[in-house]
Motif scaffolding. Structure first.
Motif, PDB file in Angstrom:
ATOM      1  N   LYS A 151      -7.949  -6.504  -3.222  1.00 59.04           N
ATOM      2  CA  LYS A 151      -7.046  -7.036  -2.208  1.00 59.04           C
ATOM      3  C   LYS A 151      -7.839  -7.224  -0.925  1.00 59.04           C
ATOM      4  N   THR A 152      -7.521  -8.251  -0.168  1.00 58.24           N
ATOM      5  CA  THR A 152      -8.190  -8.478   1.099  1.00 58.24           C
ATOM      6  C   THR A 152      -8.018  -7.245   1.974  1.00 58.24           C
ATOM      7  N   ASN A 153      -9.077  -6.882   2.692  1.00 55.35           N
ATOM      8  CA  ASN A 153      -9.067  -5.754   3.619  1.00 55.35           C
ATOM      9  C   ASN A 153      -8.914  -4.402   2.937  1.00 55.35           C
ATOM     10  N   THR A 154      -9.242  -4.293   1.657  1.00 54.62           N
ATOM     11  CA  THR A 154      -9.134  -3.025   0.951  1.00 54.62           C
ATOM     12  C   THR A 154     -10.520  -2.552   0.541  1.00 54.62           C
ATOM     13  N   GLN A 155     -10.771  -1.254   0.714  1.00 55.71           N
ATOM     14  CA  GLN A 155     -12.039  -0.664   0.325  1.00 55.71           C
ATOM     15  C   GLN A 155     -11.773   0.482  -0.628  1.00 55.71           C
ATOM     16  N   LEU A 156     -12.717   0.707  -1.520  1.00 57.16           N
ATOM     17  CA  LEU A 156     -12.582   1.803  -2.471  1.00 57.16           C
ATOM     18  C   LEU A 156     -13.907   2.519  -2.584  1.00 57.16           C
ATOM     19  N   ASP A 157     -13.891   3.836  -2.458  1.00 57.63           N
ATOM     20  CA  ASP A 157     -15.057   4.616  -2.838  1.00 57.63           C
ATOM     21  C   ASP A 157     -14.599   5.567  -3.939  1.00 57.63           C
ATOM     22  N   THR A 158     -15.396   6.541  -4.272  1.00 57.82           N
ATOM     23  CA  THR A 158     -15.053   7.383  -5.411  1.00 57.82           C
ATOM     24  C   THR A 158     -13.823   8.258  -5.171  1.00 57.82           C
ATOM     25  N   ASN A 159     -13.475   8.524  -3.915  1.00 59.62           N
ATOM     26  CA  ASN A 159     -12.366   9.433  -3.634  1.00 59.62           C
ATOM     27  C   ASN A 159     -11.225   8.814  -2.836  1.00 59.62           C
ATOM     28  N   THR A 160     -11.467   7.716  -2.155  1.00 59.31           N
ATOM     29  CA  THR A 160     -10.489   7.188  -1.206  1.00 59.31           C
ATOM     30  C   THR A 160     -10.373   5.681  -1.321  1.00 59.31           C
ATOM     31  N   ALA A 220      -5.810   6.512   1.412  1.00 65.51           N
ATOM     32  CA  ALA A 220      -5.129   7.296   0.380  1.00 65.51           C
ATOM     33  C   ALA A 220      -6.189   7.939  -0.504  1.00 65.51           C
ATOM     34  N   ASP A 221      -6.002   9.205  -0.800  1.00 68.20           N
ATOM     35  CA  ASP A 221      -6.932   9.924  -1.670  1.00 68.20           C
ATOM     36  C   ASP A 221      -6.622   9.589  -3.114  1.00 68.20           C
ATOM     37  N   LEU A 222      -7.646   9.164  -3.838  1.00 72.97           N
ATOM     38  CA  LEU A 222      -7.456   8.805  -5.237  1.00 72.97           C
ATOM     39  C   LEU A 222      -7.246  10.021  -6.119  1.00 72.97           C
ATOM     40  N   ALA A 223      -7.661  11.185  -5.665  1.00 78.92           N
ATOM     41  CA  ALA A 223      -7.445  12.406  -6.450  1.00 78.92           C
ATOM     42  C   ALA A 223      -5.960  12.689  -6.601  1.00 78.92           C
ATOM     43  N   GLU A 224      -5.157  12.219  -5.651  1.00 77.50           N
ATOM     44  CA  GLU A 224      -3.713  12.452  -5.697  1.00 77.50           C
ATOM     45  C   GLU A 224      -2.969  11.339  -6.419  1.00 77.50           C
ATOM     46  N   PHE A 273       0.829  -1.200   0.000  1.00 73.24           N
ATOM     47  CA  PHE A 273       0.000   0.000   0.000  1.00 73.24           C
ATOM     48  C   PHE A 273       0.866   1.254   0.000  1.00 73.24           C
ATOM     49  N   LEU A 274       1.904   1.267   0.840  1.00 70.36           N
ATOM     50  CA  LEU A 274       2.776   2.445   0.911  1.00 70.36           C
ATOM     51  C   LEU A 274       3.645   2.591  -0.328  1.00 70.36           C
ATOM     52  N   ASN A 275       3.915   1.495  -1.028  1.00 59.94           N
ATOM     53  CA  ASN A 275       4.645   1.588  -2.294  1.00 59.94           C
ATOM     54  C   ASN A 275       3.768   2.152  -3.404  1.00 59.94           C
ATOM     55  N   GLU A 276       2.485   1.869  -3.349  1.00 61.21           N
ATOM     56  CA  GLU A 276       1.552   2.312  -4.399  1.00 61.21           C
ATOM     57  C   GLU A 276       1.034   3.726  -4.185  1.00 61.21           C
ATOM     58  N   PHE A 277       0.834   4.132  -2.931  1.00 56.77           N
ATOM     59  CA  PHE A 277       0.158   5.396  -2.647  1.00 56.77           C
ATOM     60  C   PHE A 277       1.019   6.308  -1.786  1.00 56.77           C
ATOM     61  N   LYS A 278       0.872   7.603  -1.997  1.00 55.70           N
ATOM     62  CA  LYS A 278       1.597   8.630  -1.239  1.00 55.70           C
ATOM     63  C   LYS A 278       0.596   9.425  -0.412  1.00 55.70           C
ATOM     64  N   ASN A 279       1.087  10.182   0.538  1.00 54.03           N
ATOM     65  CA  ASN A 279       0.238  10.983   1.431  1.00 54.03           C
ATOM     66  C   ASN A 279      -0.851  10.137   2.080  1.00 54.03           C
ATOM     67  N   VAL A 280      -0.462   8.999   2.590  1.00 55.09           N
ATOM     68  CA  VAL A 280      -1.388   8.085   3.255  1.00 55.09           C
ATOM     69  C   VAL A 280      -1.638   8.604   4.667  1.00 55.09           C
ATOM     70  N   ARG A 281      -2.864   8.465   5.133  1.00 56.15           N
ATOM     71  CA  ARG A 281      -3.182   8.869   6.496  1.00 56.15           C
ATOM     72  C   ARG A 281      -3.773   7.693   7.264  1.00 56.15           C
ATOM     73  N   LEU A 282      -3.744   7.790   8.584  1.00 57.22           N
ATOM     74  CA  LEU A 282      -4.246   6.723   9.449  1.00 57.22           C
ATOM     75  C   LEU A 282      -5.615   7.069  10.001  1.00 57.22           C
ATOM     76  N   GLU A 283      -6.387   6.031  10.230  1.00 57.49           N
ATOM     77  CA  GLU A 283      -7.694   6.163  10.852  1.00 57.49           C
ATOM     78  C   GLU A 283      -7.808   5.023  11.857  1.00 57.49           C
ATOM     79  N   LYS A 284      -8.190   5.348  13.090  1.00 59.49           N
ATOM     80  CA  LYS A 284      -8.333   4.302  14.100  1.00 59.49           C
ATOM     81  C   LYS A 284      -9.594   3.494  13.832  1.00 59.49           C
ATOM     82  N   ARG A 285      -9.543   2.224  14.212  1.00 61.16           N
ATOM     83  CA  ARG A 285     -10.684   1.322  14.104  1.00 61.16           C
ATOM     84  C   ARG A 285     -10.572   0.316  15.237  1.00 61.16           C
ATOM     85  N   PRO A 286     -11.654  -0.363  15.581  1.00 61.76           N
ATOM     86  CA  PRO A 286     -11.557  -1.389  16.620  1.00 61.76           C
ATOM     87  C   PRO A 286     -10.598  -2.495  16.178  1.00 61.76           C
ATOM     88  N   VAL A 287      -9.814  -2.993  17.096  1.00 60.90           N
ATOM     89  CA  VAL A 287      -8.844  -4.041  16.803  1.00 60.90           C
ATOM     90  C   VAL A 287      -9.576  -5.332  16.471  1.00 60.90           C
TER      91      VAL A 287
END
Length: 176
Positions: A129-138, A152-156, A99-113
């Motif tokens: 990819k397992t555990n990956t979500q995509l919407d129109t912007n992220t 990761a923002d897809l606009a970037e 993920f970090l190789n593919e995308f830049k300016n990645v940010r973190l979001e907390k979620r339940p463990v």
């Protein structure tokens, strides 16, 4: 004995240094770095910052865990979950690397463990990819054992990266 990925808790701003010390001692260490474009007055500069503040991942056997904490004064302790050293799945470490190789300016979001995640197949893009979500912007990678999502923002992201030939994810979950 089987090697697992463990989480080492470090002093502030010592993640890269701890990863270097662990590597010098022969351990496989991973300090995920996020590429960020910073704006300084009229200049732009690429900066690599640790993705997870105060965390470094190390692959070792349970027998070597006590030795790990003595390698550097910048190591505070291992991260524990339910009175055991926290382990991270090999697949999740590989997902973070990809993920970090593919995308830049990645940010973190907390979620339940270890929260179960609803999975859907995306029809927008052939990015899976397992555990990956995509919407129109992220695009979002879920790391359940750490309790974080990477976003990761897809606009970037350049359009070429969204083609099925350049992004090699296997299962995708659209965000709703």
């Amino acid at each position: 004995m089987t090697q697992n990925w463990y989480v080492v808790y470090t002093k502030s701003n010592a993640e890269k240094k701890v990863a270097m010390h662990l590597a010098k001692k022969g351990y496989e260490a991973f300090c995920p770095l996020n590429c960020i474009l910073n704006h300084y007055q009229d200049k732009k500069k690429l900066v690599f910052e640790p993705m997870f503040r105060n965390y470094v991942f190390v692959k070792t056997t349970p027998n070597n865990l006590k030795e790990i904490t003595k390698i550097s004064d910048d190591i505070i302790n291992l991260v524990y979950w339910l009175d055991e050293a926290a382990t991270i799945k090999e697949s999740e470490v590989n997902d973070i690397k990809d993920f970090l190789n593919e995308f830049k300016n990645v940010r973190l979001e907390k979620r339940p463990v270890n929260q179960a995640t609803l999975m859907h197949i995306a029809e927008l893009v052939n990015v899976n990819k397992t555990n990956t979500q995509l919407d129109t912007n992220t695009i979002k990678l879920s790391i359940p054992s750490l309790g974080f999502n990477l976003l990761a923002d897809l606009a970037e992201v350049p359009a070429i990266m969204l083609s099925s030939t350049s992004v090699n994810f296997n299962k995708l979950m659209p965000s709703f």
